[in-house]
Design a protein around this motif. Structure first.
Motif, mmCIF file in Angstrom:
data_model
loop_
_atom_site.group_PDB
_atom_site.id
_atom_site.type_symbol
_atom_site.label_atom_id
_atom_site.label_comp_id
_atom_site.label_asym_id
_atom_site.label_seq_id
_atom_site.Cartn_x
_atom_site.Cartn_y
_atom_site.Cartn_z
ATOM 1 N N LEU A 207 -34.213 -38.839 -6.754
ATOM 2 C CA LEU A 207 -33.583 -39.343 -7.985
ATOM 3 C C LEU A 207 -34.620 -39.927 -8.933
ATOM 4 N N ARG A 208 -35.575 -40.665 -8.393
ATOM 5 C CA ARG A 208 -36.606 -41.252 -9.253
ATOM 6 C C ARG A 208 -37.432 -40.159 -9.930
ATOM 7 N N ILE A 209 -37.809 -39.133 -9.175
ATOM 8 C CA ILE A 209 -38.600 -38.048 -9.755
ATOM 9 C C ILE A 209 -37.784 -37.295 -10.802
ATOM 10 N N GLY A 210 -36.495 -37.124 -10.563
ATOM 11 C CA GLY A 210 -35.639 -36.465 -11.553
ATOM 12 C C GLY A 210 -35.547 -37.265 -12.833
ATOM 13 N N LEU A 211 -35.386 -38.578 -12.696
ATOM 14 C CA LEU A 211 -35.351 -39.428 -13.890
ATOM 15 C C LEU A 211 -36.688 -39.401 -14.621
ATOM 16 N N ALA A 212 -37.786 -39.362 -13.865
ATOM 17 C CA ALA A 212 -39.113 -39.306 -14.502
ATOM 18 C C ALA A 212 -39.281 -38.021 -15.284
ATOM 19 N N LYS A 213 -38.784 -36.913 -14.771
ATOM 20 C CA LYS A 213 -38.885 -35.642 -15.490
ATOM 21 C C LYS A 213 -38.108 -35.692 -16.800
ATOM 22 N N GLN A 214 -36.940 -36.358 -16.780
ATOM 23 C CA GLN A 214 -36.149 -36.452 -18.005
ATOM 24 C C GLN A 214 -36.827 -37.331 -19.046
ATOM 25 N N GLN A 215 -37.565 -38.345 -18.629
ATOM 26 C CA GLN A 215 -38.201 -39.270 -19.561
ATOM 27 C C GLN A 215 -39.634 -38.884 -19.911
ATOM 28 N N LEU A 216 -40.107 -37.774 -19.362
ATOM 29 C CA LEU A 216 -41.516 -37.416 -19.537
ATOM 30 C C LEU A 216 -41.883 -37.277 -21.012
ATOM 31 N N ALA A 217 -41.043 -36.587 -21.786
ATOM 32 C CA ALA A 217 -41.373 -36.348 -23.205
ATOM 33 C C ALA A 217 -41.076 -37.558 -24.075
ATOM 34 N N LYS A 218 -40.011 -38.315 -23.723
ATOM 35 C CA LYS A 218 -39.590 -39.416 -24.583
ATOM 36 C C LYS A 218 -40.396 -40.694 -24.316
ATOM 37 N N ASP A 219 -40.645 -41.008 -23.065
ATOM 38 C CA ASP A 219 -41.271 -42.297 -22.741
ATOM 39 C C ASP A 219 -42.273 -42.093 -21.605
ATOM 40 N N PRO A 220 -43.502 -41.709 -21.937
ATOM 41 C CA PRO A 220 -44.506 -41.461 -20.890
ATOM 42 C C PRO A 220 -44.794 -42.688 -20.029
ATOM 43 N N GLU A 221 -44.751 -43.896 -20.638
ATOM 44 C CA GLU A 221 -45.042 -45.100 -19.855
ATOM 45 C C GLU A 221 -43.990 -45.335 -18.777
ATOM 46 N N ALA A 222 -42.722 -45.173 -19.145
ATOM 47 C CA ALA A 222 -41.643 -45.331 -18.157
ATOM 48 C C ALA A 222 -41.746 -44.267 -17.076
ATOM 49 N N THR A 223 -42.153 -43.037 -17.526
ATOM 50 C CA THR A 223 -42.324 -41.963 -16.541
ATOM 51 C C THR A 223 -43.413 -42.329 -15.539
ATOM 52 N N ARG A 224 -44.514 -42.867 -16.040
ATOM 53 C CA ARG A 224 -45.610 -43.253 -15.150
ATOM 54 C C ARG A 224 -45.157 -44.337 -14.164
ATOM 55 N N ALA A 225 -44.356 -45.294 -14.632
ATOM 56 C CA ALA A 225 -43.878 -46.369 -13.760
ATOM 57 C C ALA A 225 -42.983 -45.819 -12.638
ATOM 58 N N ARG A 226 -42.114 -44.856 -13.029
ATOM 59 C CA ARG A 226 -41.238 -44.269 -12.013
ATOM 60 C C ARG A 226 -42.036 -43.439 -11.004
ATOM 61 N N LEU A 227 -43.051 -42.751 -11.480
ATOM 62 C CA LEU A 227 -43.885 -41.980 -10.550
ATOM 63 C C LEU A 227 -44.657 -42.903 -9.606
ATOM 64 N N ASP A 228 -45.080 -44.063 -10.122
ATOM 65 C CA ASP A 228 -45.737 -45.029 -9.241
ATOM 66 C C ASP A 228 -44.760 -45.518 -8.161
ATOM 67 N N GLU A 229 -43.513 -45.778 -8.574
ATOM 68 C CA GLU A 229 -42.505 -46.190 -7.599
ATOM 69 C C GLU A 229 -42.261 -45.085 -6.565
ATOM 70 N N ALA A 230 -42.246 -43.840 -7.051
ATOM 71 C CA ALA A 230 -42.049 -42.721 -6.142
ATOM 72 C C ALA A 230 -43.201 -42.609 -5.139
ATOM 73 N N GLN A 231 -44.417 -42.848 -5.610
ATOM 74 C CA GLN A 231 -45.570 -42.787 -4.716
ATOM 75 C C GLN A 231 -45.480 -43.878 -3.646
ATOM 76 N N GLU A 232 -45.101 -45.079 -4.053
ATOM 77 C CA GLU A 232 -44.923 -46.150 -3.080
ATOM 78 C C GLU A 232 -43.818 -45.800 -2.077
ATOM 79 N N GLY A 233 -42.755 -45.172 -2.586
ATOM 80 C CA GLY A 233 -41.672 -44.767 -1.691
ATOM 81 C C GLY A 233 -42.131 -43.726 -0.688
ATOM 82 N N ILE A 234 -42.966 -42.800 -1.139
ATOM 83 C CA ILE A 234 -43.496 -41.784 -0.224
ATOM 84 C C ILE A 234 -44.316 -42.424 0.885
ATOM 85 N N GLU A 235 -45.099 -43.435 0.534
ATOM 86 C CA GLU A 235 -45.894 -44.124 1.547
ATOM 87 C C GLU A 235 -44.991 -44.823 2.563
ATOM 88 N N ARG A 236 -43.876 -45.394 2.094
ATOM 89 C CA ARG A 236 -42.949 -46.025 3.028
ATOM 90 C C ARG A 236 -42.291 -44.990 3.933
#
Length: 379
Positions: A207-236
């Protein structure tokens, strides 16, 4: 000592058939299991006596007389040990009486004849404490008769090979059922861990990656934050997967072997652990199944000590000798451990039984508690 036993067996030759007669007509059915219990105690006493005389241990094998009256009656009637003991009663009566009579005759006949033959000189020597020439012969014959009678008792009361085989088959069937149950419980636990933990986290990551894809063009900063959260989730998720793998077969066993893995457990314990390792280095490691079972037994034992015992110190000892691995986990806690109170001891018994091993728990109220496990591991 044999004569009083023969008298008791003589009365038993009448009591057992009489009880069986009344049992057939359903009058004495409630008394039959108790008669069988008394017969077992009588035969058990003679096993100990004959075994002590011959310098051996005579095993006993009976079906447990537990459950309802109908169950106890059925077990008492179908137990081969019952009829083996019943056959022993008349044999014991006749053999002991006959051999006791022969022994008495040996002393009554042997010594007077010896006195007549040897005359006054030998009589004087006997008064001085010198034994007559007949006494060693009589004593040797008496011991020979006692050995014959004890051997007959042992042969009659020892479980037959077929009954031992049947008991062994029953033990293996029970251990196999326990192993199947333990395996099923382990699979359910792994499935629950994957479903409730890893799978739920993967869905959230998706879900986080899907939301990041939707926000990629509109809000790159929010996309980067969600991808960081996704990376942390992958580590968990990876950490949880590693935990699941460790519960199946700990990688530390592969890397360090059983001794090193147990040392790591002891080092990570919040309660001081006195570790004593005595493993014969034979150039090859224990079977993987034995190592895994031993590791989980020790890990579960230390976990129980930490959670339930209120102990200030503990000890772990394991040694390999004569094709057997012996593990002992002790603590100085409050004791009173109950294996049916969710302490994991039932799982230990099932895991050990699956490898044809044994687990013994000694935990009096007030402590100390000792868990001893023996696992066959080859020579």
């Amino acid at each position: 000592m044999g004569l009083p036993m023969a008298v008791v067996c003589f009365f038993g030759c009448f009591v057992v058939p009489a009880s069986l007669f009344f049992t057939v007509f359903l009058i004495g059915a409630p008394a039959w299991p108790e008669v069988v219990r008394a017969l077992r105690r009588l035969a058990g006493h003679e096993r100990v006596r004959a075994g002590a005389f011959l310098g051996t241990t005579v095993p006993e094998q009976y079906l447990p007389l537990d459950g309802s009256l109908s169950d106890r009656f059925r077990l008492a009637m179908t137990d081969p040990g019952t009829w083996r003991d019943a056959l022993w009663l008349p044999v014991q009566t006749l053999s002991v009486m006959l051999l006791s009579l022969l022994t008495l005759l040996l002393w009554l006949v042997g010594l007077p004849l010896d006195g007549v033959r040897l005359g006054v000189a030998d009589a004087v020597a006997r008064r001085r404490g010198v034994p007559s020439r007949a006494e060693p012969l009589v004593l040797n014959l008496q011991r020979f008769l006692a050995e014959r009678q004890a051997s007959w008792t042992v042969n009659l009361l020892r479980p037959s090979e077929s009954s031992r085989l049947a008991e062994r088959v029953a033990e293996l069937s029970e251990s196999r059922a326990g192993a199947v149950e333990a395996h099923s419980a382990e699979l359910r636990r792994i499935e629950r861990d994957l479903h409730d933990g890893v799978q739920a986290q993967l869905v959230a990551l998706s879900l986080r990656i899907g939301l990041a894809k939707q926000q990629l063009a509109k809000d790159p900063e929010a996309t980067r934050a969600r991808l960081d959260e996704a990376q942390e989730g992958i580590e968990r998720v990876l950490a949880d997967l590693r935990h699941v793998v460790r519960t199946v077969y700990p990688p530390v066993l592969t890397d360090r072997g059983l001794a090193g893995a147990v040392r790591a457990l002891a080092a990570g314990s919040s309660i001081p652990v006195d570790l004593q390792v005595s493993v014969v280095e034979s150039g090859h490691r224990l079977p993987a199944s034995v190592e895994a079972a031993a590791y989980f037994v020790i890990a579960e034992g230390l976990t129980n000590i930490r959670k339930h015992s209120r102990a200030t110190k503990s000890s772990v000892r394991f040694q390999r000798s004569d094709g057997q691995l012996t593990i002992t986990v002790t603590d100085d806690g409050r004791g009173g451990a109950d294996e049916h109170a969710g302490s994991g001891l039932v799982g230990i018994r099932r895991r050990v039984a699956a490898l044809d091993g044994t687990a013994t728990l000694t935990s009096p109220v007030g402590g100390p508690t000792e868990l001893k496990v023996e696992l066959p591991c080859g020579s």
